[in-house]
Design an enzyme around this catalytic site. Structure first.
Site, PDB file in Angstrom:
ATOM      1  N   TYR A 117      -2.966  -0.305  10.331  1.00 31.44           N
ATOM      2  CA  TYR A 117      -2.588  -0.479   8.872  1.00 31.44           C
ATOM      3  C   TYR A 117      -1.509   0.121   8.477  1.00 31.44           C
ATOM      4  CZ  TYR A 117      -3.723  -0.749   3.968  1.00 31.44           C
ATOM      5  OH  TYR A 117      -3.901  -1.094   2.695  1.00 31.44           O
ATOM      6  N   SER A 159       0.912  -1.025   0.079  1.00 35.81           N
ATOM      7  CA  SER A 159      -0.049  -0.072   0.105  1.00 35.81           C
ATOM      8  C   SER A 159       0.911   1.298   0.085  1.00 35.81           C
ATOM      9  CB  SER A 159      -0.742  -0.127   1.217  1.00 35.81           C
ATOM     10  OG  SER A 159      -1.573   1.309   1.472  1.00 35.81           O
TER      11      SER A 159
END
Length: 270
Positions: free
Chosen positions: A156, A143
């Site tokens: 995250y 990501s």
């Protein structure tokens, strides 16, 4: 790497980016593809789609919890038995937890197991055969949060940074022995993770988001070029450069962005 006639494993292959990767590899001429997902029905459906898209490709699906090292090893063993070897391992499965310091220890452990340990399990399972051949490829879905950060989700942001760190180590340690590593680092991607199951979630990353198919297309380009960073949003590279050039300035800018998006979206900002 030329993907034609190669064998591929894709975890998290039952939906989103994983599904798009499976179909892209099939259409690009892969010889064999293993579609793995904790959702067995989803994996089976995507495998059927890939067979229809590329009838000459050997494809099978398997239920796998990537947090379980034994399950990942079994997946690699099955793919090796069916295809003879595994050329590319796409460690794509991942989850998000929209919490900060309110996340429990168990929640931190679960996201760590999926977003970080799954990559390590994959390497342990398939690296020996790749090193024996002197050739192999890891494609890890990370990501842009691994390069930058993630507003609204401490777990995250932390786990994606760790995933980048492991991929770097893998490339540094084994790159001269024929092992290639790429990290897919998009911002918003038009999947259930971004929009929610029913499309009800709103967040700042939706503006400028790209399709999973776009991510898969850029991934195949990155694999062909053997690029470590695969950036479906090219602006991420400029953001990353700014971060490195002046960390304090970048942090001030991120604080402003945090204030802006939380004012507009509340706690649901990703």
């Amino acid at each position: 790497m030329e993907v034609r006639n190669k064998t591929v494993i894709v975890t998290g292959g039952g939906t989103g980016i994983g599904r798009a990767l499976v179909l892209a590899f099939a259409r690009a001429g892969a010889r064999g593809i293993a579609v793995a997902d904790i959702d067995e029905a989803g994996a089976s459906q995507v495998a059927a789609e890939a067979v229809a898209a590329a009838p000459g490709c050997q494809i099978f699906s398997q239920r796998v919890d990537v947090a379980n090292a034994e399950a990942v090893q079994k997946l690699v063993d099955t793919a090796t038995q069916r295809f003879g070897q595994v050329d590319v391992f796409c460690s794509n499965a991942g989850i998000i937890l929209r919490k900060g310091l309110d996340a429990t220890a168990d929640e931190w452990q679960r996201i760590w197991e999926i977003n970080v340990m799954a990559h390590i399990h994959a390497a342990k399972a398939v690296l020996p055969q790749m090193l024996e051949r002197g050739d192999g490829y890891f494609v890890n879905t990370v990501s842009a949060a691994g390069l930058l950060s993630q507003i609204g989700s401490a777990p995250y942001a932390v786990t994606k940074h760790a995933a980048i760190g492991f991929a770097e180590w893998l490339s540094i340690t084994y790159g001269d022995r024929g092992i290639k590593v790429s990290c897919i680092c998009p911002q918003g991607v038009q999947t259930k993770m971004l929009f929610g199951e029913g499309g009800e979630r709103k967040g700042f990353l939706q503006a400028g988001s790209v399709t999973a198919e776009h991510v898969a297309e850029k991934t195949l380009e990155g694999v062909a070029n053997e690029s470590f960073l695969i950036l479906p949003h090219p602006e991420v590279l400029e953001y990353y450069r700014r971060k490195g050039q002046d960390y304090d300035r970048w942090l001030r800018g991120m604080r402003r962005l945090h204030d802006q998006v939380t004012k507009e979206f509340g706690n649901i900002v990703v």
